[in-house]
Design a protein around this motif. Structure first.
Motif, short mmCIF file in Angstrom:
data_model
loop_
_atom_site.label_atom_id
_atom_site.label_comp_id
_atom_site.label_asym_id
_atom_site.label_seq_id
_atom_site.Cartn_x
_atom_site.Cartn_y
_atom_site.Cartn_z
N GLN A 150 -32.35 20.78 -119.17
CA GLN A 150 -32.99 21.04 -120.45
C GLN A 150 -33.37 19.72 -121.13
O GLN A 150 -32.58 18.78 -121.17
N GLY A 151 -34.60 19.65 -121.61
CA GLY A 151 -35.08 18.46 -122.30
C GLY A 151 -35.47 17.31 -121.38
O GLY A 151 -35.69 16.20 -121.85
N ALA A 196 -27.35 14.13 -118.52
CA ALA A 196 -28.32 15.23 -118.66
C ALA A 196 -27.81 16.43 -117.88
O ALA A 196 -27.30 16.28 -116.77
N GLY A 197 -27.94 17.58 -118.47
CA GLY A 197 -27.52 18.80 -117.79
C GLY A 197 -26.05 18.79 -117.38
O GLY A 197 -25.68 19.39 -116.38
N GLY A 198 -25.21 18.10 -118.16
CA GLY A 198 -23.78 18.05 -117.86
C GLY A 198 -23.42 17.11 -116.73
O GLY A 198 -22.30 17.14 -116.24
N ARG A 199 -24.36 16.26 -116.32
CA ARG A 199 -24.11 15.32 -115.21
C ARG A 199 -24.43 13.90 -115.64
O ARG A 199 -25.29 13.67 -116.47
N THR A 200 -23.74 12.96 -115.01
CA THR A 200 -24.09 11.55 -115.16
C THR A 200 -25.07 11.22 -114.04
O THR A 200 -24.80 11.51 -112.87
N LEU A 201 -26.20 10.62 -114.42
CA LEU A 201 -27.26 10.31 -113.46
C LEU A 201 -27.65 8.84 -113.57
O LEU A 201 -27.50 8.22 -114.62
#
Length: 188
Positions: free
Chosen positions: A68-69, A144-149
């Motif tokens: 999202q986003g 983002a989206g509950g993850r570290t990227l």
């Protein structure tokens, strides 16, 4: 859902936050990662010459929503177009002095293998599920989206040392050509 092969006209430009300023001149770390060619690649043992290692957040898949986003996060969108630009200029990069090219994200190996097949990439992709390269080099990341990227950047590694860093990278769909221009302007 958006077309992964097209970038939105209003894509936000990432700003240089200094998070990669420390990288040039560092020794490549002894991080081992699986690649889509069925090998294990050790970052500090890439061999003589230059390696182009482009690091990116995640490649979208047709039919799968992005976090999202996603389009509003500076530097997030454009992984598919970046991979395609490296694909389209792969031979030029090799001719300009790159001994090898790798893409790297925190997506799992099966995901990376699907990307190589779908986009017909002539180079292997690396999978770093645990962000071990980020930990070893203090690479910039985001949530983002509950993850570290990973934040998008490219390392030129020469003879075991980070020779040059591209950060931030923009626009992603022209980045391989930016790397190519640098290689041509800085022969080994």
């Amino acid at each position: 859902m958006s077309d992964l092969n097209q970038l939105p006209a209003d894509l936000p430009v990432p700003e240089d936050d200094g998070a990669a300023d420390h990288l040039t001149g560092l020794a490549a770390p002894p991080v081992e990662l699986p690649d889509t060619a069925g090998e294990t690649v050790r970052i500090d043992a890439l061999g003589a010459g230059r390696t182009v290692l482009y690091v990116y957040p995640l490649t979208g898949r047709p039919g799968t929503d992005l976090p999202q986003g996603w389009d509003a996060i500076p530097g997030a969108r454009g992984c598919t177009t970046e991979a395609c630009d490296f694909r389209d200029h792969h031979q030029d990069l090799l001719a300009a002095g790159a001994g090898r090219v790798f893409g790297l994200s925190s997506q799992d190996l099966a995901y990376q293998e699907e990307v190589v097949e779908r986009l017909r990439l002539p180079f292997a992709m690396l999978s770093d599920l645990t962000l071990s390269l980020a930990g070893a080099l203090d690479l910039p990341t985001f949530e983002a989206g509950g993850r570290t990227l990973f934040k998008r950047l490219t390392l030129i590694i020469r003879d075991g040392v980070i020779e040059h860093v591209f950060y931030p990278v923009f626009p992603p769909n022209e980045h391989a050509r930016q790397v190519l221009a640098w290689l041509r302007d800085n022969p080994a």
